[in-house]
Design a protein around this motif. Sequence first.
Motif, PDB file in Angstrom:
ATOM      1  N   GLU A 139       1.730   6.802  -6.878  1.00 26.37           N
ATOM      2  CA  GLU A 139       0.715   7.801  -7.193  1.00 26.37           C
ATOM      3  C   GLU A 139       1.249   9.208  -6.958  1.00 26.37           C
ATOM      4  OE1 GLU A 139      -2.676   6.812  -4.869  1.00 26.37           O
ATOM      5  OE2 GLU A 139      -2.915   4.831  -5.800  1.00 26.37           O
TER       6      GLU A 139
ATOM      7  N   SER B  62       0.824  -1.204   0.000  1.00 23.31           N
ATOM      8  CA  SER B  62       0.000   0.000   0.000  1.00 23.31           C
ATOM      9  C   SER B  62       0.865   1.263   0.000  1.00 23.31           C
ATOM     10  CB  SER B  62      -0.927  -0.007   1.216  1.00 23.31           C
ATOM     11  OG  SER B  62      -1.683   1.178   1.284  1.00 23.31           O
TER      12      SER B  62
ATOM     13  N   GLU C 218      -2.492  -1.461  -9.346  1.00 24.68           N
ATOM     14  CA  GLU C 218      -3.910  -1.736  -9.076  1.00 24.68           C
ATOM     15  C   GLU C 218      -4.721  -0.464  -8.868  1.00 24.68           C
ATOM     16  OE1 GLU C 218      -7.460  -3.887  -8.173  1.00 24.68           O
ATOM     17  OE2 GLU C 218      -5.632  -4.455  -9.211  1.00 24.68           O
ATOM     18  N   THR C 219      -4.166   0.520  -8.177  1.00 22.56           N
ATOM     19  CA  THR C 219      -4.918   1.750  -7.887  1.00 22.56           C
ATOM     20  C   THR C 219      -4.558   2.903  -8.818  1.00 22.56           C
ATOM     21  OG1 THR C 219      -3.275   2.423  -6.235  1.00 22.56           O
ATOM     22  CG2 THR C 219      -5.146   1.113  -5.454  1.00 22.56           C
TER      23      THR C 219
ATOM     24  N   LYS D  37      -4.617   5.448 -11.802  1.00 30.04           N
ATOM     25  CA  LYS D  37      -5.761   5.997 -12.540  1.00 30.04           C
ATOM     26  C   LYS D  37      -5.819   5.494 -13.979  1.00 30.04           C
ATOM     27  CE  LYS D  37      -5.582  10.335 -13.865  1.00 30.04           C
ATOM     28  NZ  LYS D  37      -5.752  10.315 -15.340  1.00 30.04           N
TER      29      LYS D  37
ATOM     30  N   HIS E 131      -6.572   1.799 -14.149  1.00 31.55           N
ATOM     31  CA  HIS E 131      -7.996   1.613 -13.871  1.00 31.55           C
ATOM     32  C   HIS E 131      -8.824   1.894 -15.120  1.00 31.55           C
ATOM     33  CE1 HIS E 131     -11.980   2.591 -12.167  1.00 31.55           C
ATOM     34  NE2 HIS E 131     -11.644   1.797 -11.171  1.00 31.55           N
TER      35      HIS E 131
ATOM     36  N   GLN F  44       2.375   1.736  -3.463  1.00 29.14           N
ATOM     37  CA  GLN F  44       1.374   2.216  -4.410  1.00 29.14           C
ATOM     38  C   GLN F  44       1.119   3.708  -4.216  1.00 29.14           C
ATOM     39  OE1 GLN F  44      -2.109  -0.251  -3.970  1.00 29.14           O
ATOM     40  NE2 GLN F  44      -1.249  -1.944  -5.154  1.00 29.14           N
TER      41      GLN F  44
END
Length: 295
Positions: A77, A70, A275-276, A278, A281, A73
């Motif tokens: 970001e 986490s 995974e997170t 933008k 996604h 990630q």
Amino acid sequence: MDLTQLKSFVAVAHYGHLTQAAESLHLSQPAVTAQIKAIERNLDVNLFERNTQGMKLTPAGEAFLPKAESILQQMRELDVFALSLSSTYVEQAKLGIIQSVDRQMLSRLLNRILELDSSLYLHVENSLSGEVLNKVRKKELDAGFFLGDNPYRTVYSIELDEVHYVLIVAVQRLAEAIEDPRTFFRTATWIERPAFSAGDKISNRFWHQHKLSPQTALVCDDIDLCIELVASNLAITLIPSREAYRAIKAGKNIALVPGYDMRSRLSYIYPAEYETDKNSHLIRRAVCETWGVAY
């Protein structure tokens, strides 16, 4: 504890092996070992136990892994956000495609991605299935398509479809292949596919399943050329069924041998670390909408 140590921990946890983790981080194995020992000293707990296969997470390591992932990630970001502050920044994504994916589907996918974000700069790279997997694993590609079973924890996959492979021969050899398959397969010449390609894995599984030892004339990954070579009665091979039907409709001198079909899973793959993200996604949404699978 610093980010380099966290990256080393997550890499070893995912790969289960110091050498592979060090390779992915572009560090030496002793350097990665030192990073792991530093984290364990800081936390005063053992995160890994060694076994004959490599490195296995302890219960403490299993509990620590999601937190570490986490944080990494979030740092990614933050890095992307910092880059976006520049007036010259252009959002981009690198997508790996393979020959087994229908080009009409790919065209629909790219159109959908650009409908969702017309400012996204897409790099589309054609490659072999195994190479796409390795590049996604190393984050040299942001995502891609892969045929087969994904063995990596560091790579997430979304199953899209099955690719149906058929055995093709020159029309004049079809009766021989049906009436005396043992002799036919013993004497027929095969067109082999390059290592790391989807066709290579399919062919090897085909030969193993039918207990064959093929005679190979050449290695070729261009499906249109494979069809021409089969049509000229030089060899036989396996190709995706849609390509075979397209060729037959176009009047090519090929036929399908019944009873020798093979199937393989087609997946969309991307780094677990994204995974997170933008853009990741957005592209996953477009992929799922294009193939009609749950998102």
